[in-house]
Structures are given as C-alpha cells and as structure tokens.
Scaffold this motif. Structure first.
Motif, PDB file in Angstrom:
ATOM      1  N   GLY A 170       1.036  -1.511   0.359  1.00 61.17           N
ATOM      2  CA  GLY A 170      -0.248  -0.464  -0.508  1.00 61.17           C
ATOM      3  C   GLY A 170       0.273   1.427   0.029  1.00 61.17           C
ATOM      4  O   GLY A 170       2.202   1.172   0.914  1.00 61.17           O
ATOM      5  N   ARG A 175      -3.542   3.421   5.261  1.00 62.54           N
ATOM      6  CA  ARG A 175      -4.940   2.324   4.395  1.00 62.54           C
ATOM      7  C   ARG A 175      -3.601   1.119   4.105  1.00 62.54           C
ATOM      8  O   ARG A 175      -4.565   0.367   2.913  1.00 62.54           O
ATOM      9  N   GLY A 176      -3.326   0.579   4.395  1.00 63.84           N
ATOM     10  CA  GLY A 176      -2.213  -0.685   3.556  1.00 63.84           C
ATOM     11  C   GLY A 176      -2.906  -1.933   4.529  1.00 63.84           C
ATOM     12  O   GLY A 176      -3.008  -2.025   5.409  1.00 63.84           O
ATOM     13  N   VAL A 197      -8.771  -1.707   2.813  1.00 64.82           N
ATOM     14  CA  VAL A 197      -8.416  -2.904   3.478  1.00 64.82           C
ATOM     15  C   VAL A 197      -9.656  -4.115   3.802  1.00 64.82           C
ATOM     16  O   VAL A 197     -10.593  -3.983   4.290  1.00 64.82           O
ATOM     17  N   VAL A 218      -6.005  -4.037  -1.266  1.00 67.40           N
ATOM     18  CA  VAL A 218      -6.023  -2.730  -0.942  1.00 67.40           C
ATOM     19  C   VAL A 218      -6.096  -1.749  -1.803  1.00 67.40           C
ATOM     20  O   VAL A 218      -4.847  -2.122  -3.232  1.00 67.40           O
ATOM     21  N   GLU A 219      -6.317  -0.705  -1.656  1.00 72.26           N
ATOM     22  CA  GLU A 219      -6.112   0.658  -2.472  1.00 72.26           C
ATOM     23  C   GLU A 219      -6.530  -0.042  -3.740  1.00 72.26           C
ATOM     24  O   GLU A 219      -5.824   0.515  -4.589  1.00 72.26           O
TER      25      GLU A 219
END
Length: 234
Positions: A170, A175-176, A197, A218-219
C-alpha cells in the motif's frame, strides 16, 4: 562512501555504491539498480545523492516505497534506514556506517561492491518455476513458497513473492496491510483501525490467517493468496 546493501534473511546479498546525482531503482533495465520482480514497478523509485546525504523519492509505484515500514513519497535517508521496495529489503549506509544485519552465512568471501552507474540485476538466489496461465516471466519461488497473484490493473497476472517474514503493501501506510509469517502460516492485518482493506469482500478489522485463494483488496488492487503455486490457473 554512500551505498545500498541488499539483505536477505540477515545476509548481505549485494552492495551498490551511490554516486552523486540520481540513481533509478526498478524492474526495467533502464534503471541503474534493477530489481527483477513483479512486485517492483518498472520505474519504482529514485535516490538523489549529494555530499550531505541522499533523498529517496517514490515514482508513483504500484505497491509503494517504504522506509522503516512507513510508506513514503519523499524521504531524507539516514544511516541504516531500511528501504522496502516490493519484496526487496535495502539498507542505506552513509559515511562508512556498517550494516546491522547479522552475518549468518558461512561464506567468508567479501561481498563485491558495484557502482550504480550501469543497470544491475539484483536478484536473490531463488529457484524459478514456470507458472501455467500466468503472464509473468519472473515467477520466483521462496520458502515456504506462498505468493500473491495480482488480479487487476496494469500488473494483472503478476506474482508477488512472500520472500520475507514481513511484507507491507500500500502506498499510504494508513490504508495498507501487512502480511507476516507466523510459524508456517501467513497472517494478514490492516495497518489502520479504519481502512479500505478487505478480505474476501469483508472489511479486515482483526489479524486473520490467510487460506488458499483468499482475496485481498488494498487501494483498489486485488490480490489472491496462493500457497500452492501449482494450483494457479488463468
């Protein structure tokens, strides 16, 4: 002398001297330091070095660039900082700092230093194995052999090797996610209480042991966990 030291399980695999100016890092051969893995973008990052030190810049890479497990877009490097690019761990050394990793290898021959002025393929010595139905020529195996299959985007079909005990994915660490090897199992957890996630379509609130064909998001990047590489099909 300023350099990057490529580490694998506490062992020095290669060393790259950093001359003054810019040095590119990525999967493409146009980079001064070439890391041949689908987990690395073609032009992943660049290091700018002067007499006073070095600055690392992420080049909008697909999976991000990390310094000491923190996602960065631009970062002033310090002695012994650990740079994570895809599945590669590189330790930054400036002004004669020595690597802190334990030297557990029985090979006492000195590790040759290479100037990062020509493209160099910095590949750890993994056994390669062809993968049916996957559009990737750089599928590398690692013990215990688990990988992530990219399901969408420009890197669709690529395999990300879980070659380290801990892998962070990420661009934004808020946000990872992180995947860690615990015993013989891989555990995934979000790096934030609230994140984008998901695991198999559900928000990932707590650490979970990954199972065969689990799908992560993820993203906006979709990944499938594959512990048995022979089961991967198109």
């Amino acid at each position: 002398m300023t350099k990057l030291v490529l580490l694998k399980k506490g062992k020095v695999i290669a060393q790259f001297n950093l001359p003054e100016g810019g040095v590119g890092i990525g999967r493409s051969a146009v980079n001064e330091i070439q890391l041949k893995s689908p987990s690395v973008s073609e032009r992943h990052a660049r290091i700018f070095t002067t007499d006073s030190g070095s600055t690392l810049k992420d080049l909008n890479s697909a999976l991000g660039t990390f310094v000491n497990d923190t996602a960065v877009t631009r970062c002033e490097l310090r002695n012994n900082d650990v740079v994570l690019i895809g599945s590669y761990k590189l330790q930054y050394q400036h002004d004669g700092a020595q690597p802190q990793a334990a030297q557990t290898t029985t090979d006492t021959a000195p590790i040759p230093e290479q100037n990062a002025s020509q493209p160099v393929a910095a590949e750890p010595a993994f056994q390669s194995k062809p993968v049916s139905g996957v559009a990737s020529g750089d599928a590398e195996m690692s013990a215990p052999g688990a990988q992530l299959l990219v399901l969408n985007g420009i890197n669709q079909g690529a395999l990300v090797d879980l070659t380290h005990e801990r892998l962070v994915l990420g661009k934004d660490h808020r946000r990872g996610l992180v995947i860690e090897l615990v015993g013989q199992e891989y555990m995934v957890s979000s790096l934030a209480d609230v994140s984008e996630v998901t695991l198999n379509g559900a928000p990932l609130h707590e650490p979970v042991v990954l199972r065969e064909n689990d799908e992560l998001l993820v993203e906006d990047v979709k990944l499938r966990f594959v512990s048995d590489i022979s089961s991967v099909t198109s």
